[in-house]
Design an enzyme around this catalytic site. Sequence first.
Site, PDB file in Angstrom:
ATOM      1  N   CYS A  34       2.975 -11.014 -40.103  1.00 18.96           N
ATOM      2  CA  CYS A  34       3.598 -11.710 -40.768  1.00 18.96           C
ATOM      3  C   CYS A  34       2.812 -13.038 -41.422  1.00 18.96           C
ATOM      4  O   CYS A  34       1.541 -12.997 -41.201  1.00 18.96           O
ATOM      5  CB  CYS A  34       4.514 -12.647 -39.800  1.00 18.96           C
ATOM      6  SG  CYS A  34       3.621 -13.261 -38.417  1.00 18.96           S
ATOM      7  N   CYS A  83       0.331 -14.584 -39.007  1.00 22.98           N
ATOM      8  CA  CYS A  83      -0.609 -13.786 -38.418  1.00 22.98           C
ATOM      9  C   CYS A  83      -1.671 -13.548 -39.238  1.00 22.98           C
ATOM     10  O   CYS A  83      -2.888 -13.663 -38.856  1.00 22.98           O
ATOM     11  CB  CYS A  83       0.187 -12.263 -37.917  1.00 22.98           C
ATOM     12  SG  CYS A  83       1.534 -12.651 -36.968  1.00 22.98           S
TER      13      CYS A  83
END
Length: 77
Positions: free
Chosen positions: A10, A13
């Site tokens: 994501c 991340c």
Amino acid sequence: MKIEILGSGCAKCNKTKKFVEEAVAQAGVDAEIVKVENMDDIIAYGVLITPAVVVDGEVKIVGRVPKVDEVLEWIKN
């Protein structure tokens, strides 16, 4: 030193990985940075919320993007 970024890929991340890479470059340390996306591997660390950062097997942060300064503290010690 091994630094693992735990997360599914994501935006948070990816931002975490970028900040970790920046901190490693600033500190001038030799570190292997690994992205861990397999949920079984992530859960094995006891992590249920990502992103998370693991330094040499020790979970340092869970559920938020660390600041570069925080990462620097972890890798300088």
